[in-house]
Design a protein around this motif. Structure first.
Motif, mmCIF file in Angstrom:
data_model
loop_
_atom_site.group_PDB
_atom_site.id
_atom_site.type_symbol
_atom_site.label_atom_id
_atom_site.label_comp_id
_atom_site.label_asym_id
_atom_site.label_seq_id
_atom_site.Cartn_x
_atom_site.Cartn_y
_atom_site.Cartn_z
ATOM 1 N N GLU A 67 0.836 -1.192 0.000
ATOM 2 C CA GLU A 67 0.000 0.000 0.000
ATOM 3 C C GLU A 67 0.875 1.247 0.000
ATOM 4 O OE1 GLU A 67 -3.811 1.724 2.593
ATOM 5 O OE2 GLU A 67 -2.822 -0.147 3.144
ATOM 6 N N ASP A 68 0.440 2.248 -0.732
ATOM 7 C CA ASP A 68 1.223 3.472 -0.821
ATOM 8 C C ASP A 68 0.292 4.674 -0.741
ATOM 9 O OD1 ASP A 68 3.435 5.065 -1.004
ATOM 10 O OD2 ASP A 68 3.560 4.971 -3.195
ATOM 11 N N ASN A 69 0.833 5.792 -0.324
ATOM 12 C CA ASN A 69 0.058 7.025 -0.233
ATOM 13 C C ASN A 69 1.014 8.191 -0.414
ATOM 14 O OD1 ASN A 69 -1.587 9.176 0.337
ATOM 15 N ND2 ASN A 69 -1.941 8.638 2.478
ATOM 16 N N GLU A 70 0.911 8.832 -1.552
ATOM 17 C CA GLU A 70 1.837 9.917 -1.860
ATOM 18 C C GLU A 70 1.650 11.126 -0.959
ATOM 19 O OE1 GLU A 70 -0.792 11.984 -5.448
ATOM 20 O OE2 GLU A 70 0.878 10.648 -5.961
ATOM 21 N N GLY A 71 0.526 11.176 -0.238
ATOM 22 C CA GLY A 71 0.258 12.316 0.624
ATOM 23 C C GLY A 71 0.805 12.188 2.029
#
Length: 639
Positions: free
Chosen positions: A527-531
């Protein structure tokens, strides 16, 4: 101070803007001006006071329209001929398809006459000329349907936060023309919403006090209140240095800068702050102002859609209890609930990317709600058949773990069961107690080094982001107890309320207790979240799913506080608000228990005093707390 700037300040507090758009977009968007006329009127109430009301009517008069109304303490600006909002109504769809949209300044606010009373009490047996918010709403609707041209006789109400409270009020002893009400993030009771949580004062809200407690007795289109200045970028240190709550009184004495003043040192001019200080317990003052106690007075002729955010820091208690109250008392009522992965009022925003703080939940979630749920609700009951076959589910809820919507015929869903997990030794959380002998787990609650609610160094007007913050910073403190399951080998879904059944003791006579439910993500997550904030990674992210505090003195009664007996094992039960969250396979479920949560809530002296708002510096003492391993957490688990 110009009105535009004042309204901007107010919007900071309520964290929403139903008319949200960038400054550039506002200048370009002339839809309202091109398609609506605006009229400002003062509507007389039954006691003679006049409430300022702004009416936006479609220029196309070839057909009749329903009335959509919002009553607000946050101003119906802009005031004056030719000055118009750039967005009106609950959402852009309802605005563009045509509705009569009404905004009203509630009694004692902005351009309305009278004196404001914060969460003004509902009067059950009013005399002929007596008024309350219920009668003010009734009188307003009565005038509108009789005097506004081209209305079809049907009225709907909506609002978010405090305006959401007034939408709830509109449904009580409702005018016959009211067909639909949508209270959203609605305040239900000030002892459990916003400024208090289970009796603990939300210290982080103190700068908002003056917004509600500064006296005025004449209509005005400019600000009559001001916000305290902290002169610090570190709110944790600011409040720690200030010490006892009574040291904040100086911010609410309006003549404190007058060197010739003979005012008492303890004088408080702000009537809301004084109300908080003088009523530390859930007495008649707060009880009379609660609105959820009156859900039995919502007639079946009014359809209701309650809206809330699973990560709303201000008003989660209110919408949940409003929905449940109508369900309990109105078996014939059309009553639905919509809860999504939102913070305070974000469902009214037009942003595509839906995040709360650091955590990303998906795209177009708010936009889908506006177009497919909210618009459909109002159109069915105000323009359509208005029967119970609306095509909408009873409960439309977002699973914040799986990140997907689900529909149910009831809330909680029928297929849930209660399951208890024990707080075992060695940080274990399991369905079985880990031994015959109950063990003690001790920690020192140091009032000089309280547990922060956020690792961010900043000041905020009212907090929001912390609701999904990574809790690793807290888990690694010695005064935060951590209990967690093994890695889950299958999905585990919570759907409904949570009850923490703590067995505790303290060397002192007073203490707060905080329980947090956390989703520990896998270390090898894809899982990734650029924010994300720069210092964070999704690997092992500790997502706070739900949290709550109970001021220990109220463990048996919110009206009659009691001290703890030093070193005596004591039951402390804490109800946490509902969740709908799947802990996915490969994750872990974690519980954190602590006693300070600063400066989200004020410091407990840990020595019993009758009124914490008047406690002295000498009353604050570091104590040792104990949690026993026969403590448990009761979950509502989806089968």
């Amino acid at each position: 101070m110009k009105t535009k700037f004042i309204v901007f300040l107010v919007s900071i507090f309520i964290f929403i803007s139903c008319n949200s758009s960038t400054e550039k977009e506002v200048k370009k968007d002339t839809f309202v001006a091109d398609n609506y006329t605006k009229k400002e009127v003062d509507i007389e109430m039954r006691d003679g006071k006049k409430l300022h009301t702004t009416i936006y009517s479609p220029k196309d008069t070839s057909k009749k329209y329903p009335i959509l109304m919002q009553r607000t303490p946050y101003s119906s600006a802009p005031y004056g001929e030719g000055k118009m909002k750039s967005k009106i109504g609950p959402n852009v769809h309802l605005m563009k398809e045509g509705n009569i949209v009404v905004y009203q300044d509630v009694r004692g606010r902005w351009m309305s006459e009278g004196v404001y009373d914060n969460m003004r009490a509902y009067k059950t047996n009013k005399k002929e000329n007596e008024s309350d918010e219920v009668s003010d709403t009734y009188d307003t609707i009565d005038w509108l349907v009789k005097n506004v041209e081209n209305n079809n006789g049907n009225v709907g109400t909506w609002g978010i936060s405090y305006p959401g409270h007034y939408a709830t009020v509109s449904a009580i002893e409702a005018h016959p023309a009211l067909k639909a009400a949508s209270p959203q993030a609605c305040i239900g009771d000030f002892f459990f919403d916003d400024f208090h949580h289970n009796g603990a004062f939300l210290l982080s809200y103190f700068r908002a006090i003056s917004l509600f407690g500064t006296y005025k007795d004449a209509p005005t289109d400019t600000s009559w209140y001001s916000f305290p200045k902290m002169n610090s970028q570190d709110q944790y240190q600011f409040f720690l240095d200030k010490g006892p709550l009574k040291n904040l009184n100086e911010y609410f004495q309006y003549d404190k800068l007058d060197v010739n003043s003979t005012a008492s040192k303890d004088r408080i001019d702000d009537f809301f702050w004084k109300e908080i200080v003088e009523h530390p317990n859930y007495d008649e003052n707060w009880q009379s102002k609660g609105i959820i106690q009156h859900m039995d007075k919502v007639p079946s002729t009014v359809a209701t859609m309650i809206v809330g955010g699973w990560f709303d820091a201000e008003d989660l208690y209110g919408p949940l209890e409003t929905y449940k109250g109508i369900e309990k008392n109105g078996k014939e009522n059309y009553n639905t609930m919509v809860f999504g992965p939102w913070d305070h009022g974000k469902w009214a925003r037009n942003t595509v990317k839906n995040t709360v703080g650091n955590y990303y939940f998906g795209d177009s979630i708010s936009l889908k709600f506006q177009s497919e749920i909210e618009t459909k609700f109002f159109n069915h009951f105000l323009k359509g058949k208005g029967d119970k076959n609306s095509g909408l589910p009873e409960a439309y809820v977002f699973d914040s773990g799986k990140k997907e919507w689900k529909s149910y015929d009831s809330w909680p869903p029928k297929n849930v069961e209660k399951q208890s997990f024990f707080l075992n030794r060695n940080q274990g959380l399991a369905k079985k107690h880990d031994g015959i002998l109950t063990k003690e787990i001790k920690f020192i609650s140091d009032i000089k080094h309280p547990v922060p609610y956020s690792e961010d160094i900043k000041t905020v007007f009212t907090p929001r982001k912390y609701m999904t913050d990574d809790q690793r910073f807290a888990a690694r403190r010695p005064d935060v107890l951590v209990f967690e399951t093994d890695i889950l080998d299958e999905d585990f879904t919570l759907a409904g309320d949570i009850l923490a059944k703590l067995k505790v003791a303290t060397t002192g006579t007073a203490a707060d207790w905080v329980v947090k439910v956390i989703d520990v993500h896998p270390t090898d997550t894809k899982e990734d979240n650029e924010g994300l904030q720069d210092h964070l990674k999704m690997s092992n992210y500790h997502l706070m799913v739900r949290s709550e505090v109970l001021r220990g003195r109220f463990r048996n009664s919110f009206a009659k506080p009691q001290p703890f007996k030093p070193n005596k094992k004591t039951d402390v039960n804490i109800k946490l608000q509902d969740v709908f969250h799947t802990f996915k396979k490969g994750h872990k479920l974690q519980i954190q228990v602590q006693s300070t949560w600063f400066p989200l809530i004020d410091l407990n002296p840990q020595t019993y005093v009758d009124n914490i708002y008047k406690a002295d510096e000498a009353d604050f003492k570091t104590q040792t707390h104990t949690v026993f391993t026969d403590s448990s957490i009761e979950f509502s688990v989806l089968k």
